[in-house]
Design a protein around this motif. Sequence first.
Motif, PDB file in Angstrom:
ATOM      1  N   PHE A 863       4.186  -9.259   4.292  1.00  9.49           N
ATOM      2  CA  PHE A 863       4.470  -8.127   3.317  1.00  9.49           C
ATOM      3  C   PHE A 863       3.824  -8.410   2.013  1.00  9.49           C
ATOM      4  O   PHE A 863       3.890  -9.336   1.443  1.00  9.49           O
ATOM      5  N   ILE A 864       3.526  -7.281   1.196  1.00  9.71           N
ATOM      6  CA  ILE A 864       2.683  -7.430   0.241  1.00  9.71           C
ATOM      7  C   ILE A 864       3.866  -7.127  -1.045  1.00  9.71           C
ATOM      8  O   ILE A 864       4.967  -6.822  -0.743  1.00  9.71           O
ATOM      9  N   ILE A 865       3.764  -7.589  -2.290  1.00  7.48           N
ATOM     10  CA  ILE A 865       4.609  -7.418  -3.317  1.00  7.48           C
ATOM     11  C   ILE A 865       3.542  -6.507  -4.311  1.00  7.48           C
ATOM     12  O   ILE A 865       2.334  -7.177  -4.704  1.00  7.48           O
ATOM     13  N   VAL A 866       4.030  -5.239  -4.547  1.00  5.91           N
ATOM     14  CA  VAL A 866       3.261  -4.492  -5.589  1.00  5.91           C
ATOM     15  C   VAL A 866       3.218  -5.239  -6.873  1.00  5.91           C
ATOM     16  O   VAL A 866       4.308  -5.520  -7.315  1.00  5.91           O
ATOM     17  N   GLY A 867       2.090  -5.252  -7.439  1.00  9.25           N
ATOM     18  CA  GLY A 867       2.135  -6.118  -8.752  1.00  9.25           C
ATOM     19  C   GLY A 867       1.463  -7.492  -8.667  1.00  9.25           C
ATOM     20  O   GLY A 867       1.028  -8.098  -9.412  1.00  9.25           O
ATOM     21  N   GLN A 868       1.551  -8.036  -7.297  1.00  6.39           N
ATOM     22  CA  GLN A 868       1.164  -9.440  -7.188  1.00  6.39           C
ATOM     23  C   GLN A 868       0.107  -9.418  -6.359  1.00  6.39           C
ATOM     24  O   GLN A 868      -1.165  -9.866  -6.548  1.00  6.39           O
ATOM     25  N   ASP A 869       0.156  -8.800  -5.154  1.00  6.25           N
ATOM     26  CA  ASP A 869      -0.785  -8.706  -4.190  1.00  6.25           C
ATOM     27  C   ASP A 869      -1.886  -7.428  -4.409  1.00  6.25           C
ATOM     28  O   ASP A 869      -2.736  -7.120  -4.067  1.00  6.25           O
ATOM     29  N   THR A 870      -1.343  -6.711  -5.200  1.00  3.05           N
ATOM     30  CA  THR A 870      -2.005  -5.296  -5.838  1.00  3.05           C
ATOM     31  C   THR A 870      -2.160  -5.309  -7.124  1.00  3.05           C
ATOM     32  O   THR A 870      -1.306  -5.859  -7.774  1.00  3.05           O
ATOM     33  N   ASP A 871      -3.292  -4.877  -7.914  1.00  2.00           N
ATOM     34  CA  ASP A 871      -3.151  -4.193  -9.144  1.00  2.00           C
ATOM     35  C   ASP A 871      -3.605  -2.766  -9.130  1.00  2.00           C
ATOM     36  O   ASP A 871      -3.383  -2.312  -8.048  1.00  2.00           O
ATOM     37  N   ALA A 872      -3.818  -2.205 -10.093  1.00  2.00           N
ATOM     38  CA  ALA A 872      -4.011  -0.836 -10.169  1.00  2.00           C
ATOM     39  C   ALA A 872      -5.373  -0.282  -9.484  1.00  2.00           C
ATOM     40  O   ALA A 872      -5.880   0.608  -9.641  1.00  2.00           O
ATOM     41  N   THR A 873      -5.913  -1.180  -8.561  1.00  2.00           N
ATOM     42  CA  THR A 873      -7.374  -0.690  -7.925  1.00  2.00           C
ATOM     43  C   THR A 873      -7.153  -0.812  -6.315  1.00  2.00           C
ATOM     44  O   THR A 873      -8.229  -0.850  -5.612  1.00  2.00           O
ATOM     45  N   MET A 874      -6.114  -0.988  -5.930  1.00  2.00           N
ATOM     46  CA  MET A 874      -5.952  -1.198  -4.512  1.00  2.00           C
ATOM     47  C   MET A 874      -5.212  -0.034  -3.771  1.00  2.00           C
ATOM     48  O   MET A 874      -4.145   0.529  -3.886  1.00  2.00           O
ATOM     49  N   THR A 875      -5.978   0.568  -2.905  1.00  2.00           N
ATOM     50  CA  THR A 875      -5.694   1.681  -1.885  1.00  2.00           C
ATOM     51  C   THR A 875      -4.830   1.088  -0.746  1.00  2.00           C
ATOM     52  O   THR A 875      -4.932  -0.163  -0.460  1.00  2.00           O
ATOM     53  N   PRO A 876      -3.924   1.924  -0.087  1.00  2.00           N
ATOM     54  CA  PRO A 876      -3.227   1.494   1.050  1.00  2.00           C
ATOM     55  C   PRO A 876      -4.273   1.048   2.105  1.00  2.00           C
ATOM     56  O   PRO A 876      -4.095   0.183   2.937  1.00  2.00           O
ATOM     57  N   ILE A 877      -5.504   1.558   2.249  1.00  2.62           N
ATOM     58  CA  ILE A 877      -6.623   1.122   3.105  1.00  2.62           C
ATOM     59  C   ILE A 877      -6.986  -0.274   2.947  1.00  2.62           C
ATOM     60  O   ILE A 877      -7.131  -1.134   3.652  1.00  2.62           O
ATOM     61  N   ASP A 878      -7.119  -0.482   1.499  1.00  3.19           N
ATOM     62  CA  ASP A 878      -7.505  -1.839   1.159  1.00  3.19           C
ATOM     63  C   ASP A 878      -6.544  -2.919   1.486  1.00  3.19           C
ATOM     64  O   ASP A 878      -6.789  -3.890   1.654  1.00  3.19           O
ATOM     65  N   LEU A 879      -5.183  -2.526   1.642  1.00  6.23           N
ATOM     66  CA  LEU A 879      -4.100  -3.365   2.008  1.00  6.23           C
ATOM     67  C   LEU A 879      -4.118  -3.590   3.517  1.00  6.23           C
ATOM     68  O   LEU A 879      -3.267  -4.158   3.928  1.00  6.23           O
ATOM     69  N   GLN A 880      -4.902  -2.916   4.139  1.00  5.77           N
ATOM     70  CA  GLN A 880      -4.962  -2.749   5.815  1.00  5.77           C
ATOM     71  C   GLN A 880      -3.684  -2.134   6.044  1.00  5.77           C
ATOM     72  O   GLN A 880      -3.137  -2.597   6.896  1.00  5.77           O
ATOM     73  N   MET A 881      -3.240  -1.165   5.178  1.00  8.02           N
ATOM     74  CA  MET A 881      -1.922  -0.487   5.737  1.00  8.02           C
ATOM     75  C   MET A 881      -2.160   0.701   6.025  1.00  8.02           C
ATOM     76  O   MET A 881      -1.417   1.839   5.798  1.00  8.02           O
ATOM     77  N   ASP A 882      -3.193   1.039   6.836  1.00 13.18           N
ATOM     78  CA  ASP A 882      -3.736   2.453   7.218  1.00 13.18           C
ATOM     79  C   ASP A 882      -2.453   3.057   7.964  1.00 13.18           C
ATOM     80  O   ASP A 882      -2.395   4.510   7.817  1.00 13.18           O
ATOM     81  N   TRP A 883      -1.661   2.257   8.503  1.00 16.25           N
ATOM     82  CA  TRP A 883      -0.793   2.790   9.447  1.00 16.25           C
ATOM     83  C   TRP A 883       0.363   3.572   8.780  1.00 16.25           C
ATOM     84  O   TRP A 883       1.049   4.553   9.315  1.00 16.25           O
ATOM     85  N   ILE A 884       0.255   3.274   7.416  1.00 16.94           N
ATOM     86  CA  ILE A 884       1.518   4.194   6.669  1.00 16.94           C
ATOM     87  C   ILE A 884       1.106   5.266   6.036  1.00 16.94           C
ATOM     88  O   ILE A 884       1.876   6.199   5.510  1.00 16.94           O
TER      89      ILE A 884
END
Lengths: 1001, 91
Positions: A863-884
């Motif tokens: 499970f991701i933490i927004v702000g830790q595993d993401t910065d302002a350059t990550m799309t859901p596709i980048d997170l491999q969360m296409d399903w959402i």
Amino acid sequence: MSKNLRTKTSKFIDETTRISFRFDGKKYFGFRGDTLASALLANNIHLVGRSFKYHRPRGIMTAGSEEPNAIVQLNNNSSRTEPNVRATEIEIYEGLEASSQNCWPSVKFDIGGINNFLSPILPAGFYYKTFMWPASFWEKYEYFIRKSAGLGKSPTKPDPDIYEHKYIHCDVLIIGAGISGVMAAKIAAKNGFKTLLVDEKSYLGGSTIYQNSENFKINNQVSNSWLEKEINEIKKFKNLEIKTRTSVAAFHGYNYLLARENLTDHLPLDQRKDKTRQRLLKIRAKKVITATGSLERPLIFDNNDRPGILLSSAIKTYANLYGVACGEKNVLFTNNDSAYETAISLYQKGINIEAIIDNREEVDSKLIKETEKNNIKVYKGYTVVNTSGYKRINKISIMQLSKDGQKVTGNKIFIECDCLGVSGGWTPAVHLFTQSGGKLKFRDEDQVFIPKTYPSDQISIGSCNGDFTLDEILSSIPNKLKVFLNIKHTVYENIEVQSPFNKSKRNIWLLPSDKNIGKTKSFVDYQNDATAKDIKLALREGFRSIEHVKRYTTTGMGTDQGKLGNMHALGIISETAGSKMGELGTTTFRPPYTPLTFGTIVGRNVGEYFDVFRKTPIHEWHVKNNAKFENVGQWKRSWYYPKNGESMHDAVQRESKAARDSAGILDASTLGKIDIQGTDASEFLNRVYTNSWSKLSIGKCRYGLMLNEDGMVYDDGVTTRLSENHYIMTTTTGGAATVLGKLEDYLQTEWPELDVYLTSVTDHYATISVCGPNSRKIVSKIIPDLDFSDESFPHMSFKNVKIGKIKCRLMRISFTGELSYEINVQANYSKSLWERCMEAGKEFNITPYGTETMHLLRAEKGFIIVGQDTDATMTPIDLQMDWIVSKKKYDFIGKRSLYRSDTIKEDRKQLVGLLTENPEEILEEGAQIIADINKSPIEMLGHVTSSYYSPNLKKSIALGVVRGGKNMMGQKLIIPMENKQINVTVADPVFLDKENKRLNA
Amino acid sequence: MFLIICPYCGEREQSEFKAGGEAHIVRPKQPTELSDDEWAEYLFMRKNIKGIQFERWNHIHGCRKWFNMVRDTSNDEIKAVYKMGEKPPSI
């Protein structure tokens, strides 16, 4: 040395109260009313410091806040020590300790003085030119340059004093309580305006209050007695507040001003206890009257900086106000009539004047006649070409000026002296006016900048507006204020003024010498040791803009901001470059006008009030149970709960294992909670989340991702449908306020037609999360009536329940991957409910865990933490969360950006799992990820975002973002560290229970 | 610091407000119909004028309402404030 130069009694000095103080370790005496400068001068001490660059001996030069030289360190080696205090401003008190700055071992013998003899090789820009090469040596140079830079020493211990801030609103603020300010105050107050009058000095009346010459009269009274009566009168006005020792530091737009009020600095130490030392006044005034007066200009000639050289007006101030003679053999050097006022004052006090050197050749006035009548020798058409005396001036040499003022001619005449007063005319103090955004104009006839246009409802009066003489002031102020304050009458109609001041002046910015300029040291900026030669060098090297010359030569960049010499710098530049003064502009005057202490700036916002934090309603329990805390946004969150001296690692391992083996409990109250109601609530959620919400049935929960319009992940959380038109949204702890703001923005500006109401309920509800295989048993002990079966209460659903009489919202949701229940309860019941959960869970070894364990557990599940595993350059596709990301929805915030040419690139950084070759090796978060160490330059593929040792999987796990990582499954990559390389394999980011068996257990 | 007249609350300190960038940029009704360039125009392109600028402001520490403001950025003079949805004044 210990001669007493106190002359006739001054009524401003209380000679019955003797005060002892120390300067450079030696004990001296002064009287109440003295400044440190006047008390030192009375003890015949001029040498008080060394200059910044050349370490030249320097003395007291002025009698006010513009002082460039006499800056001292107060109370050295104590927590109350303060550097760069102007000796001319500090009022002496019993126990005052001051010392010279910028000298070692002492002000009388200073090793750094060698710089004075090295000065031919220390020109302007010396540091820039010398330390450029080789570039790699900069780090070595920097150490030495930093060591020799800076004036004074800052305190090393916390400031023990109390400071505060205060807001003031007034109709009329008057800055400066000289004759102009006092007149303005009386006019404003008499006309019913709520008026505030401030002055940086300890007394009112400016320089007129000690103008006791029979030559200057108002309504047939000597000007100082007239003004004294006016002051006594205005002190009685109820709608006029007067603040002395109050220096306006900044004049911002919309008549917002900051001022520093000094409350205790003049008091004996034993009377200061528990009192506020300084106050920062935040003043919002409907109208501002600036009456800041003017500063006397020095004259620029060779060796014009020796101790014993003062402004002529300062000599007069010391004589008239403090009853102190600055020397026994005084010479005055002038280009205007002001020095004759000083001469007459000194003569009346019986202080000897050897001569007056006047630039002007053919000049006559009442004041000059009176001076000559007193047998004082006046050299007309002469200039000082040099001075001598290392630690105190002892001689000057003068020569005749040529007709054009460019050269000197004739024989040199030597005059012995121990004090030289210089007068180069007056500069209006327009600093605050220009800070407010005011534009200046140049008045050619007397070479001064005066206010031209006002950016707000304000006016400048008196000598800061270029009205220098008594008759100009008294005739201009009533008419100006009638218009400015929109009033019919002032109290100052038909006043008779006697003011025999001849305004003629011979302005020569840089006085000629018989020496080549390269051999002279004519100081323009005394504090920073910038000379006329430096300015000329800068121009030869191609600098043209005044702002560039300033920075290259450091002219005007000291703590005094070059209040004395800036005009001369401008004059020398314009003369040398052949441009007109008015077209050259001025450098920018920036706040503060005089330095402020940090204490004043922060006020009461120190210690725990510096950055206030938020506590959950269960906080006290965590404290009692030995929690270590972590800052998350403004919150203090339990980080981990060490037992019996456990390390953080051990505590987190124990907590993580307990949560998966039996039961864990987490205080999740800090999560943002937004109550969403309205007939369009579902449609609104459809637009702000990437997934679909219209089919979510009542009583169900759903996880959502929120994007920015640019397609980047912004926040995430679970939202629950409480009823047909009622949802409760949770946000990340840190994002709560901005998410609410963003939702409100869209509702108010883009979709005002939607019937939706948002309310933040973060503080109203506390959230207790119980997770682990035994969580159901624990929660059902507390809520025995509820059917906890999967059929009745499946994962991602919600029930309204009652625990005793307390209504709660119970959700079966999970951030750990375990069977998990979140109880939301009105905040003030939460601590007792928490304790009840602990009690119920005792038999299952329920273990409280903090944010670190929470992070570990969710990482095991990927499970991701927004702000830790993401910065302002990550799309859901980048997170491999296409399903959402809903394919069916026509639009949601950020949807269009998900297929911009940039966001569909294959080689974007994508979230992957990382497994180390050695399962015991834990990666460092933030470490770089590369593929090929031999490639040059090494290609950075990404970085590690989360990394832990998983006690449940018994190996190290990590998440990271890797360029094109989605297609690199199983591939080997390298984490280069300082002393080693760590081999990793790209893996699925879900490390544990991919089938969600635990969730649905 | 400005004194801003919130159209709902009246005159207040600037510290109660948050600036929200250029005003009157309407979110496209049909983003999916737009080309990359057209979408980028909406997404990224903002004016930074020395002079009269139409801006969005939010009374964030007050009524939390968004409104529009016309400001001369060269001298910070506020020429007008008006509610969201109202026609901009001709300045």
